[in-house]
Design an enzyme around this catalytic site. Structure first.
Site, PDB file in Angstrom:
ATOM      1  N   ASP A  25       0.826  -1.207   0.000  1.00  0.00           N
ATOM      2  CA  ASP A  25       0.000   0.000   0.000  1.00  0.00           C
ATOM      3  C   ASP A  25       0.866   1.265   0.000  1.00  0.00           C
ATOM      4  OD1 ASP A  25      -2.344   1.411  -0.014  1.00  0.00           O
ATOM      5  OD2 ASP A  25      -2.807   1.095   2.100  1.00  0.00           O
ATOM      6  N   HIS A  42       2.930   3.508  -8.952  1.00  0.00           N
ATOM      7  CA  HIS A  42       2.755   2.094  -9.278  1.00  0.00           C
ATOM      8  C   HIS A  42       3.970   1.549 -10.029  1.00  0.00           C
ATOM      9  CE1 HIS A  42      -1.250   2.120  -7.727  1.00  0.00           C
ATOM     10  NE2 HIS A  42      -1.693   2.984  -8.616  1.00  0.00           N
ATOM     11  N   LEU A 136      11.674 -20.339  -4.090  1.00  0.00           N
ATOM     12  CA  LEU A 136      10.698 -19.434  -3.482  1.00  0.00           C
ATOM     13  C   LEU A 136       9.440 -19.478  -4.335  1.00  0.00           C
ATOM     14  CD1 LEU A 136       9.901 -17.014  -1.535  1.00  0.00           C
ATOM     15  CD2 LEU A 136      10.836 -15.495  -3.311  1.00  0.00           C
TER      16      LEU A 136
END
Length: 255
Positions: A25, A42, A136
């Site tokens: 966020d 962004h 991962l």
């Protein structure tokens, strides 16, 4: 591989979180603070993802789950949503080969049918290409909502057991969107807000929660270490008393 529910059994606890889930966020506010358009935040946020993925690999985290676009984010301005869609496509085009080369598995979960066919096919291809990687597992949640996840899982469970009138957690669990992963040990939200915003409602039942004012584009490896350090100070009881946890620690070979 079957993963135990934290309400059914006490999971294995490790010093480094096995699974970290994050709400990224603050991209827009990061940009506004710098007198830039929100979309610039962004774009910068994508760079931050690279750094956190690398940091998780280096620290031995096994699963990293990122909330990239919620089912409620469609309410944002149309031009911002359009930019986000293009960023998803660009990120897949640029990053999948790198992830595969580094042994990273990519998963994308959510109600993906709302996206255009090109993006849907890119997701399928990326998941297939990286399916056997084990270093991962990075999960991107797109058009995802915790309530959607539970409802779609319930629907599939009922279809699988048409004669049943009573159900258990064990019956529901395989149909949750992230049944392939253990529940998150640590949940991190950047940007100063302190809520989980319809993210992994089922899976976060016993996760440790960490909130930071740092905007996502500024969240780096050092910030991740602070979050992990906070996690390491928590006593994870899972319904037990502190005394019980202490006794169990003394019984461990590494205690």
């Amino acid at each position: 591989m079957k993963h135990l529910s934290s309400t059914q059994a006490v999971p294995e606890i490790s010093t480094v979180p096995r699974h970290i889930a994050m709400i990224m966020d603050g991209n827009g506010r990061w940009a506004t603070k710098r007198f830039l358009p929100r979309v610039a935040g962004h774009v910068k946020g994508v760079d931050a993802v690279h750094g956190i993925v690398e940091a998780c690999v280096e620290r031995g985290v096994e699963y990293l789950t990122l909330f990239a676009f919620s089912s409620e984010n469609w309410r944002r301005p149309a031009d911002e949503v359009s930019v986000l869609m293009r960023l998803f496509v660009t990120a897949l085009e640029r990053e999948v080969a790198k992830m595969h080369a580094n042994g990273i598995r990519l998963k994308v979960v959510g109600e993906l049918t709302r996206f255009d066919e090109k993006l849907q096919q890119m997701i399928v291809d990326a998941e297939r290409r990286t399916a056997n990687n084990t270093r991962l597992t990075v999960t991107i949640c797109l058009n995802y909502g915790g309530r959607w996840d539970i409802m779609q899982a319930v629907g599939k469970m009922i279809a699988a057991y048409p004669e049943a009138s009573d159900f258990s957690e064990e019956q529901l669990a395989p149909y949750l969107a992230m049944a392939y992963a253990p529940e998150p040990d640590l949940f991190i939200r950047t940007g100063g807000e302190e809520r989980i915003s319809n993210f992994l409602l089922w899976q976060l039942a016993y996760s440790e929660l960490y909130f930071t004012d740092t905007y996502w584009p500024d969240f780096d490896a050092a910030a991740l270490d602070e979050a992990i350090s906070s996690y390491q100070q928590r006593e994870r009881r899972f319904g037990r008393t502190g005394a019980q946890v202490s006794v169990e620690k003394k019984k461990r070979p590494d205690a």
